[in-house]
Enzyme design. Structure first.
Site, PDB file in Angstrom:
ATOM      1  N   HIS A 158       0.886  -7.735   9.453  1.00 34.61           N
ATOM      2  CA  HIS A 158       0.287  -6.839  10.386  1.00 34.61           C
ATOM      3  C   HIS A 158      -0.024  -7.402  11.634  1.00 34.61           C
ATOM      4  O   HIS A 158      -0.316  -6.569  12.614  1.00 34.61           O
ATOM      5  CB  HIS A 158      -1.134  -6.326   9.866  1.00 34.61           C
ATOM      6  CG  HIS A 158      -0.929  -5.750   8.437  1.00 34.61           C
ATOM      7  ND1 HIS A 158      -0.057  -4.631   8.337  1.00 34.61           N
ATOM      8  CD2 HIS A 158      -1.334  -5.985   7.111  1.00 34.61           C
ATOM      9  CE1 HIS A 158      -0.101  -4.304   6.977  1.00 34.61           C
ATOM     10  NE2 HIS A 158      -0.970  -5.103   6.340  1.00 34.61           N
ATOM     11  N   ASP A 167       5.699  -5.643   0.565  1.00 30.42           N
ATOM     12  CA  ASP A 167       4.165  -5.515   0.371  1.00 30.42           C
ATOM     13  C   ASP A 167       3.837  -3.991   0.318  1.00 30.42           C
ATOM     14  O   ASP A 167       4.556  -3.254   0.794  1.00 30.42           O
ATOM     15  CB  ASP A 167       3.630  -6.255   1.726  1.00 30.42           C
ATOM     16  CG  ASP A 167       2.001  -6.247   1.840  1.00 30.42           C
ATOM     17  OD1 ASP A 167       1.369  -7.363   1.368  1.00 30.42           O
ATOM     18  OD2 ASP A 167       1.176  -5.101   2.137  1.00 30.42           O
ATOM     19  N   HIS A 186       1.645  -2.370   1.780  1.00 32.40           N
ATOM     20  CA  HIS A 186       1.372  -1.825   3.394  1.00 32.40           C
ATOM     21  C   HIS A 186       2.465  -1.992   4.113  1.00 32.40           C
ATOM     22  O   HIS A 186       3.563  -2.976   4.130  1.00 32.40           O
ATOM     23  CB  HIS A 186       0.130  -2.734   3.698  1.00 32.40           C
ATOM     24  CG  HIS A 186      -1.017  -2.480   2.988  1.00 32.40           C
ATOM     25  ND1 HIS A 186      -1.613  -3.792   2.356  1.00 32.40           N
ATOM     26  CD2 HIS A 186      -1.785  -1.848   2.917  1.00 32.40           C
ATOM     27  CE1 HIS A 186      -2.584  -3.384   1.392  1.00 32.40           C
ATOM     28  NE2 HIS A 186      -2.894  -2.032   1.963  1.00 32.40           N
ATOM     29  N   ASP A 211       0.623  -6.648  -3.668  1.00 31.08           N
ATOM     30  CA  ASP A 211      -0.558  -5.626  -3.745  1.00 31.08           C
ATOM     31  C   ASP A 211       0.173  -4.168  -4.045  1.00 31.08           C
ATOM     32  O   ASP A 211      -0.602  -3.229  -4.202  1.00 31.08           O
ATOM     33  CB  ASP A 211      -1.386  -5.424  -2.415  1.00 31.08           C
ATOM     34  CG  ASP A 211      -0.574  -5.722  -1.216  1.00 31.08           C
ATOM     35  OD1 ASP A 211       0.739  -5.780  -1.351  1.00 31.08           O
ATOM     36  OD2 ASP A 211      -1.184  -5.583  -0.180  1.00 31.08           O
TER      37      ASP A 211
HETATM   38  N1  Q9C Z   1     -11.638  -2.350   1.761  1.00 30.00           N
HETATM   39  C1  Q9C Z   1      -2.119  -7.128   3.599  1.00 30.00           C
HETATM   40  O1  Q9C Z   1      -1.932  -6.857   2.476  1.00 30.00           O
HETATM   41  N2  Q9C Z   1      -7.805  -2.475   4.403  1.00 30.00           N
HETATM   42  N3  Q9C Z   1      -2.934  -6.546   4.571  1.00 30.00           N
HETATM   43  C2  Q9C Z   1      -8.515  -2.853   3.035  1.00 30.00           C
HETATM   44  C3  Q9C Z   1     -10.368  -2.220   1.597  1.00 30.00           C
HETATM   45  C4  Q9C Z   1      -6.777  -3.411   4.896  1.00 30.00           C
HETATM   46  C5  Q9C Z   1      -3.625  -5.511   4.066  1.00 30.00           C
HETATM   47  C6  Q9C Z   1      -9.341  -1.667   2.911  1.00 30.00           C
HETATM   48  C7  Q9C Z   1      -5.589  -3.772   4.128  1.00 30.00           C
HETATM   49  C8  Q9C Z   1      -4.901  -4.948   4.918  1.00 30.00           C
HETATM   50  C9  Q9C Z   1      -1.526  -8.458   4.173  1.00 30.00           C
HETATM   51 ZN    ZN Z   2      -0.569  -5.398   1.992  1.00 25.91          ZN
END
Ligand code: Q9C
Ligand code: ZN
Length: 316
Positions: free
Chosen positions: A136, A170, A172, A259
């Protein structure tokens, strides 16, 4: 196969993230990588190597000078318990700067670059246990738990020796990696991820983002609905492998986030642990020198097993 690991990541350990104004426990915690490392230590101790220290210019090839100094100087200026939440250069409330963040982030880059070095030396498969993650991070913004874009820095390093494909699995979308290579045709970026209409990073990862100028056609996004199952995922994975073959790269980098697992606390797909072996085997069928870079994955207790399942599929 080689596994690259450094314990410097443990010093970066923010206490919370902020979601809709609510303070929540920080999901991107040291235990994630410890879970993978401890599992692999049992199974493959002799394959584990420490990183080398690489000069800063590899990071500066990808990230703005002012951005890098910001992170370095802000980390150094913080008193031991002080933490910086969003400001200029920080895109969200998930990516705080702590006193040791710069050190951990540069060490994570070293872990990635050391993996790339071994791939250049002829190693067929290297797994870089990077933390903090990177995909990201854009050229001048940190976000989504990421500070320096480990995969992009490694890809840029390898690209001096031949074309590189990055497959990002991933959950995301890797907005940072996409942004960094959006204008380039020597690095292909392909990502399978949750539809950004519903999930972070919201602002990118749509199908119509295909690259720009010389880079047009060298960026491909496969957004998938929440609830995606093993079978549905496999179908799309096969399409990405065809894209990669058509590109005929010299090296493959996999931005591996776990994830996508059914029990991930922040994900939303339904992939099962044995399926990661199938993903590994599919990727292995490309027969490319492969560098796996750890990205996300937050179901701490399952991460070791998932990583091991994936590596079993990937091993020649
Ligand atoms: N409270 C990676 O997997 N949103 N980043 C989280 C939950 C952020 C993920 C909300 C997600 C970022 C590297
Ligand atoms: Zn992620």
């Amino acid at each position: 196969m080689k596994i690259i690991y450094s314990d410097k990541h443990v010093k970066h350990n923010p206490p919370f993230e902020i979601y809709d104004g609510v303070y929540e426990a920080y999901a991107e915690k040291p235990e994630r990588i410890m879970s993978i490392f401890n599992f692999l230590k049992e199974k493959r101790a002799k394959d584990i190597y420490p990183p080398d220290n690489f000069p800063i210019n590899h990071i500066l090839d990808i990230h703005h000078k002012e951005y890098v100094s910001f992170l370095k100087n802000r980390s150094a200026k913080l008193s031991s318990k002080e933490i910086l939440y969003p400001s200029y250069f920080i895109r969200d409330t998930y990516t705080p700067v702590t006193p040791k963040t710069y050190e951990a982030a540069t060490s994570s880059v070293d872990v990635a670059l050391t993996g790339a070095k071994y791939v250049l030396k002829g190693e067929g498969l290297v797994y870089s246990l990077c933390r903090p993650p990177g995909h990201h991070a854009e050229n001048k913004t940190m976000g989504g738990y990421c500070y320096f874009n480990n995969a992009a820095i490694a890809a840029n390093y390898l690209s001096k020796h031949g074309k590189v494909a990055i497959l990002d699995i991933d959950f995301h979308h890797g907005n940072g990696t996409q942004q960094i290579f959006y204008d380039r045709n020597d690095v292909l970026y392909i990502s399978i991820h949750a539809d950004p209409k519903f999930k972070f990073p919201y602002s990118s990862g749509f199908e119509d983002e295909k690259g720009r100028g010389e880079g047009l056609g060298y960026n491909k996004n496969y957004p998938l609905p929440l609830g995606t199952t093993d079978e549905e995922y496999l179908e799309i994975l096969k399409k990405t492998l065809k894209d990669i073959k058509d590109f005929s790269p010299k090296f493959l980098i996999v931005s591996a986030g776990f994830d996508t697992y059914e029990k991930d606390p922040i994900g939303g797909f339904k992939l099962t642990i044995p399926f990661y072996k199938v993903i590994g085997r599919q990727i292995n069928s490309l027969e490319l020198p492969t560098l796996v870079i750890q990205e996300g994955g937050y179901a701490v207790d399952a991460l070791g097993e998932i990583a091991y399942s994936f590596l079993q599929g990937l091993s020649k």
